[in-house]
Structure formats: structure tokens, C-alpha cells
Design an enzyme around this catalytic site. Sequence first.
Site, PDB file in Angstrom:
ATOM      1  N   GLU A 368     -49.771  16.666 -41.147  1.00  0.00           N
ATOM      2  CA  GLU A 368     -49.816  18.000 -40.570  1.00  0.00           C
ATOM      3  C   GLU A 368     -51.252  18.490 -40.465  1.00  0.00           C
ATOM      4  O   GLU A 368     -52.058  18.296 -41.370  1.00  0.00           O
ATOM      5  CB  GLU A 368     -48.966  18.986 -41.368  1.00  0.00           C
ATOM      6  CG  GLU A 368     -49.309  19.144 -42.827  1.00  0.00           C
ATOM      7  CD  GLU A 368     -48.335  20.064 -43.559  1.00  0.00           C
ATOM      8  OE1 GLU A 368     -47.139  20.057 -43.207  1.00  0.00           O
ATOM      9  OE2 GLU A 368     -48.780  20.775 -44.474  1.00  0.00           O
ATOM     10  N   CYS A 369     -51.557  19.088 -39.335  1.00  0.00           N
ATOM     11  CA  CYS A 369     -52.856  19.683 -39.033  1.00  0.00           C
ATOM     12  C   CYS A 369     -53.988  18.665 -39.201  1.00  0.00           C
ATOM     13  O   CYS A 369     -54.175  17.816 -38.339  1.00  0.00           O
ATOM     14  CB  CYS A 369     -53.071  20.938 -39.863  1.00  0.00           C
ATOM     15  SG  CYS A 369     -54.291  22.067 -39.127  1.00  0.00           S
ATOM     16  N   ALA A 370     -54.716  18.699 -40.302  1.00  0.00           N
ATOM     17  CA  ALA A 370     -55.786  17.724 -40.511  1.00  0.00           C
ATOM     18  C   ALA A 370     -55.253  16.299 -40.431  1.00  0.00           C
ATOM     19  O   ALA A 370     -55.912  15.400 -39.908  1.00  0.00           O
ATOM     20  CB  ALA A 370     -56.457  17.962 -41.858  1.00  0.00           C
ATOM     21  N   LEU A 372     -52.765  15.267 -38.611  1.00  0.00           N
ATOM     22  CA  LEU A 372     -52.587  14.972 -37.196  1.00  0.00           C
ATOM     23  C   LEU A 372     -53.896  14.516 -36.570  1.00  0.00           C
ATOM     24  O   LEU A 372     -53.940  13.517 -35.836  1.00  0.00           O
ATOM     25  CB  LEU A 372     -52.063  16.222 -36.479  1.00  0.00           C
ATOM     26  CG  LEU A 372     -52.109  16.212 -34.953  1.00  0.00           C
ATOM     27  CD1 LEU A 372     -51.153  15.164 -34.377  1.00  0.00           C
ATOM     28  CD2 LEU A 372     -51.758  17.596 -34.403  1.00  0.00           C
ATOM     29  N   SER A 455     -47.872  17.028 -36.708  1.00  0.00           N
ATOM     30  CA  SER A 455     -47.986  18.266 -35.942  1.00  0.00           C
ATOM     31  C   SER A 455     -49.017  19.170 -36.602  1.00  0.00           C
ATOM     32  O   SER A 455     -49.493  18.907 -37.697  1.00  0.00           O
ATOM     33  CB  SER A 455     -46.641  18.981 -35.850  1.00  0.00           C
ATOM     34  OG  SER A 455     -46.388  19.739 -37.008  1.00  0.00           O
TER      35      SER A 455
END
Length: 482
Positions: A368-370, A372, A455
Site C-alpha cells: 500500500e502507498c509506498a 505500491l 494500491s
Amino acid sequence: MIPRLVIAAPSSGSGKTTVATGLMAALRARGLRVSPHKVGPDYIDPGYHALACGRPGRNLDPWLVGEERIAPLFLHGARGCDIAVVEGVMGLFDGRGESDFASTAHLARLLDAPVVLVVDAARQSRSVAAVVHGFATFDPRVRVGGVILNRVGSDRHEELCRAALAGHPVLGVIRRDDAVATPSRHLGLIPAAEREAEAVAAVARLGELVARSCDLDALVRLAATAPALPGAAWDPEEEVVRSGGPSGTGRAGAAGRTGPAGAGRGRGAADRSAGPYAGEHRGERGRKVVAVAGGAAFTFGYAEHVELLRAAGAEVAVFDPLHDERLPDGAGAIVVGGGFPEVYAAQLAANEPLRERVAAFDGPIAAECAGLLYLCEELDGRRMCGRVPGVARMTPRLTLGYREAVALRDSPLTRAGERLRGHEFHRTAVEGIGEPLLRWEGGADGYGDALVTASYLHLHWAGAPRLAQRLVSSSRSPSVLR
């Protein structure tokens, strides 16, 4: 019965983090066992709380986990402590949208806790009384038990403020002190795990500042006015069983109840005894191994995630993508959470052996985030793992807010048509990712296939314990590892 205080303010920038972190450190220096908590989804403040208290900082967010879990999660995190300090978010009544849902006031009501209002007194004197009066009377369900004045300029300034606040207990007066400033960058404060000894020293200074500026005895007495909370503490194993996970996996023991587990294989955040992946707990022979990214580039993690993974039957092993060239031995699944890979893009790109191993990994990956960004082909022109078909870059625009997403297809964590609540917080964008994995009102995001869930959404697995169970169930068994 856990004595507790909620540290709130009229607005962001008033000094909540300074006071909350300093109060935690000052109370711990007195010999108290202090339980640190943060309202909302923020990962950075709990890192400083962890340094102050010597135990994981924990988030309380009713949007992400549900109102019904707030008191149980609080009791779980505060088990065995003498007092709990809860740092608020934004202004006291600022919640999601037009309501105060997920606000500091909402949390204070759910925890039946007194509020200490931190007021920035710079550039005002008698007007602080009007501010405090408004906040103390706006919602009679919220009990403002006292005030701490911040950034007071002189003895005369303090006298004027105290005189105006007659009838409202002043529990502390903090003078202007540039020495306690904490460095920040594009997403807020620099995480404590990145600052090493400097962060430890900063927290110590905050503790000394609050100890000499505030009435600690009065604050402890106020905390003791909070009544006992009904119900039982949150239990990760019970949550996993209720979500359809395995039963009879064995009790988590003291480690599962008081702090998350990790393998201590990496550096930076992964090594911190009070960080989100604290402690080393080797799993039983034959248990599945979930490799969790840590270190300075991946500092964002909720303590409950590791507890849920262990409750689902996994051993958790932390690795540092900046330095470790191999995944932990026997890794059957990978979790790459949030952080600041854009700051460390060159070092992540230089660790080619690990990037290649992640690219070739044939077990489930949750990012997630980083995470991704790390799985993308490139980040700001530097080569990443290439597991997600997309190119990431920094942007000047901050994307921030809660999301209620619908999964468009199956992946290791998602099922088509399922709803997930999450939070976005980034200044990057990914292009070329193809059909999104998740969609919500006004947006879409993410990549998913049979082995990857990636994501921008930060999820709190305590609100959806089935996610931990799914990841462990789909991970490769040690008996089939090559």
C-alpha cells in the site's frame, strides 16, 4: 480501569504533538507505564509516542475500524499500563465531512475521557478565554477538564491569559522555545525511525519541557476521573476466528497482547524496540512466514497488523529493502506498507538483488502507498521492482482523505464487490497501471492480480481482520518452498 487523557486543540499547529509526546515522556520519567494513542490514521506521531513510552504507539480511528472497536482496541493497547495519553487530530471537533465522526471529540466520547485543550496563546491574551469557552460549551457531551497554554511569550503574557481563564483550570504554560521544533518535509514530520539518536534526544527535550511547564500531578488526577470502560479488550485471535480464520492456532501469549512481533532482521524502524514491528518472536516449526518491509523507507505500520498475522498462524520476519539483499528465510508472503520510498529511491534502486527477488517472488504480496511505488517499474526515473506495470513520480499535489472503496476483482486481499475503508495520503502519482483494482466516489486506484494487491489506500486490518487471514492462507507453505 485505565486513567486517560485526550490531548486536543482548537486547530492543527497548536502544539498537540509537542504536549502529548512531552507528557508521555514526562510521565514515563516518573516511573509510570504510559500507553500512547493517536486519533486518526497518522503513522508519524505514533513513532514519537513509541520513543516516549517504550511501547508501540497505537491509532484509534472509528472510520477505519468501526466505532465498536475503539474501546476494545484502547483496552488492548493499554493493558498493564498506569495511564494512557491520546493525542487528537486537527481541531477538537473536526471530523469526516460535515460531521464530527472520527474527530477528537468523537474519540473522547467513545472513551469517556476528559479533554485537555492545548491553546496557542501567541498573538492573543484575553481572547484565549473566548476560545476556551467556546470549545468547552460547544458539545456538552465532551468534557474539557483543563487548558495548557502554548507559546506564551512572557510573565506578563501569562498573567493576562490566566486572569482571563478564571474558572478554567490552567494545567500548564509552555513558553516559546524554538529548540523543541521537529523537522518536517512534504508529508509532515520526519518519522522518528529516520532520525535515530536525534529523535530520541528530541523526545527527551519534550519530556523535560512538559515536566517543568505543566502540573503533572493535576494532569494525573484529571486522568483518574475517567470511569471504567465496559466490555473486553480486543483480541486478535478471536477476531481472526470470527473472520473465518483458523481456530486452535494457540494463544499469542504476552507478546500477542502487549505488543506486535517482528524478527529484527532489518535496520531503522525494524530494529526499534517500541516501533510498529517491535520484539522478536520466532514462530513454531512449520508455520508460514510473512516478510514485512521495515527500515527507514517503510516506517508506516499499525501494530495490530503484525498481531493479526501472528494470530492467523504466521511468523512475522522484518526485512529492510534499503540494505537486505535477500528476503527472510522461508518467506511465503510479503507485506510492503507505507513510508517514504521517494526519499530513498536511489538506495532502493541500488539494491538490485532484493528488487530481483521481489520481482520473481511467487507468493502473495500486499502493498500500500509506498509499497505500491516500490513494486512499480520506476519511481522518479529510478528502477524499482517492476512487479506492477506502472511508472510512479512525485507531484506537487497532496492527495489526502478517507475513501470507501469497492473492489473490482479478486486479489490476495480483495474479493470482487467487497467494500473496504481506507485513507489516502501522498504526493505521488502512478501512470500506466491499467484497469484499477478499487473504485470509489470520484476516484479509482490500485493494481491487483492473482498474487498482488497494491494500491494507495492505507487500510487498518483491525477493521477487516479477514485480510490478515487471507494473506496467511494464500501464502506459500514452508514445505513447498524451493
